[in-house]
Design a protein around this motif. Structure first.
Motif, short mmCIF file in Angstrom:
data_model
loop_
_atom_site.label_atom_id
_atom_site.label_comp_id
_atom_site.label_asym_id
_atom_site.label_seq_id
_atom_site.Cartn_x
_atom_site.Cartn_y
_atom_site.Cartn_z
N THR A 140 3.91 -14.37 3.66
CA THR A 140 2.87 -14.00 3.22
C THR A 140 2.23 -12.46 3.29
O THR A 140 2.98 -12.02 4.56
N VAL A 141 1.68 -12.04 2.63
CA VAL A 141 1.19 -10.72 2.70
C VAL A 141 -0.11 -10.55 2.43
O VAL A 141 -0.77 -11.30 1.50
N ASN A 142 -0.77 -9.96 3.33
CA ASN A 142 -2.23 -9.64 3.62
C ASN A 142 -2.59 -8.15 3.37
O ASN A 142 -2.24 -7.41 3.88
N VAL A 143 -3.48 -7.89 2.25
CA VAL A 143 -3.91 -6.79 2.06
C VAL A 143 -5.24 -6.56 2.62
O VAL A 143 -6.09 -7.25 2.10
N THR A 144 -5.51 -5.48 3.47
CA THR A 144 -6.96 -5.25 3.91
C THR A 144 -7.49 -4.03 3.49
O THR A 144 -6.83 -3.13 3.99
N LEU A 145 -8.40 -4.30 2.79
CA LEU A 145 -9.32 -2.94 2.47
C LEU A 145 -9.53 -1.97 3.79
O LEU A 145 -9.46 -0.57 3.79
N ALA A 146 -10.03 -2.56 4.75
CA ALA A 146 -10.68 -1.94 5.97
C ALA A 146 -9.57 -0.97 6.70
O ALA A 146 -9.99 0.02 7.14
N GLU A 147 -8.51 -1.29 6.39
CA GLU A 147 -7.26 -0.49 7.03
C GLU A 147 -6.61 0.69 6.07
O GLU A 147 -6.02 1.35 6.37
N ALA A 148 -7.05 0.48 4.67
CA ALA A 148 -6.43 1.44 3.81
C ALA A 148 -7.40 2.98 4.24
O ALA A 148 -8.27 3.01 4.45
N LYS A 149 -6.27 3.74 3.95
CA LYS A 149 -6.67 5.10 4.25
C LYS A 149 -7.80 5.60 3.41
O LYS A 149 -8.54 6.50 4.09
N GLU A 150 -7.95 5.39 2.13
CA GLU A 150 -8.96 5.87 1.48
C GLU A 150 -10.03 5.15 1.96
O GLU A 150 -11.22 6.07 1.88
N TRP A 151 -10.16 3.89 2.26
CA TRP A 151 -11.53 3.22 2.75
C TRP A 151 -11.96 4.11 4.00
O TRP A 151 -13.23 4.16 4.58
N VAL A 152 -11.14 4.20 5.00
CA VAL A 152 -11.39 4.89 6.23
C VAL A 152 -12.04 6.22 5.95
O VAL A 152 -13.02 6.75 6.86
N THR A 153 -11.28 7.04 5.21
CA THR A 153 -11.84 8.33 4.75
C THR A 153 -13.09 8.27 4.11
O THR A 153 -14.06 8.99 4.38
#
Length: 192
Positions: A140-153
């Motif tokens: 399974t693959v989980n994509v977490t927006l909170a860890e995305a470089k763009e969201w952190v920035t």
């Protein structure tokens, strides 16, 4: 008449089509050229270009791109899981064949061959058990927006703006809550 004003009240041809979302995805993802899209729906190329430039927001583009990435990951994950099941099915078919050989050898009273086939079956069963253990967990693959470089920035920029303009914090947090975006407490204060 107001002319080319975006707020003229006239609806775009694409907005009135039942396949509007697919057309927008074609434009954003480049699945078809703008010329192909224009021909397919019977409008001029400039109509498609205007729609792309004036109606498709950056937010829409990002959502479509994110959805596409997730679909690609899910499709690739499904292929890997299918390959894993093919391996398991191959081992199980091999075990059934060896069992048939043992039964046939026993019927023909060929004890030496039956014994050799049983040793082969033992190895196949051991391999199956090992493979089943490895296949027990589907990938399974989980994509977490909170860890995305763009969201952190973006979070950091929003925090800096709120620090610089404190009056902006309350309306920003209210809108984030309205759109169900994550609002957390950091460093003792309200964070974004």
């Amino acid at each position: 008449m107001k002319g080319g004003n975006k707020n003229s009240g006239r609806r775009a041809v694409i907005d009135m089509r039942p396949d509007k979302q697919e057309i927008i995805k074609d434009i954003v993802l480049g699945r078809r050229t703008l010329t192909e899209i224009a021909k397919r729906i019977g409008v001029d190329l400039t109509t498609i270009q205007r729609y792309r430039d004036n109606k498709i927001t950056e937010e829409m583009r990002r959502a479509i791109m994110a959805e596409q990435r997730i679909r690609q990951v899910e499709a690739e994950t499904e292929i890997v899981n299918e390959d894993r099941m093919d391996v398991a099915n191959t081992y199980e078919a091999l075990a059934r064949r060896v069992e048939k050989l043992i039964t046939k050898a026993e019927q023909n009273e060929d004890d030496a061959f039956a014994l050799a086939a049983m040793e082969g079956l033992r190895k196949v069963l051991r391999d199956i058990a090992t493979m089943q253990g490895k296949l027990a967990t589907a990938l399974t693959v989980n994509v977490t927006l909170a860890e995305a470089k763009e969201w952190v920035t973006l979070r950091r920029i929003l925090q800096e703006v709120c620090d610089e303009v404190p009056a902006a914090r309350e309306p920003l947090l209210r809108r984030m809550r309205h759109h169900v975006l994550s609002v957390t407490k950091e460093d003792g204060g309200v964070g974004i």
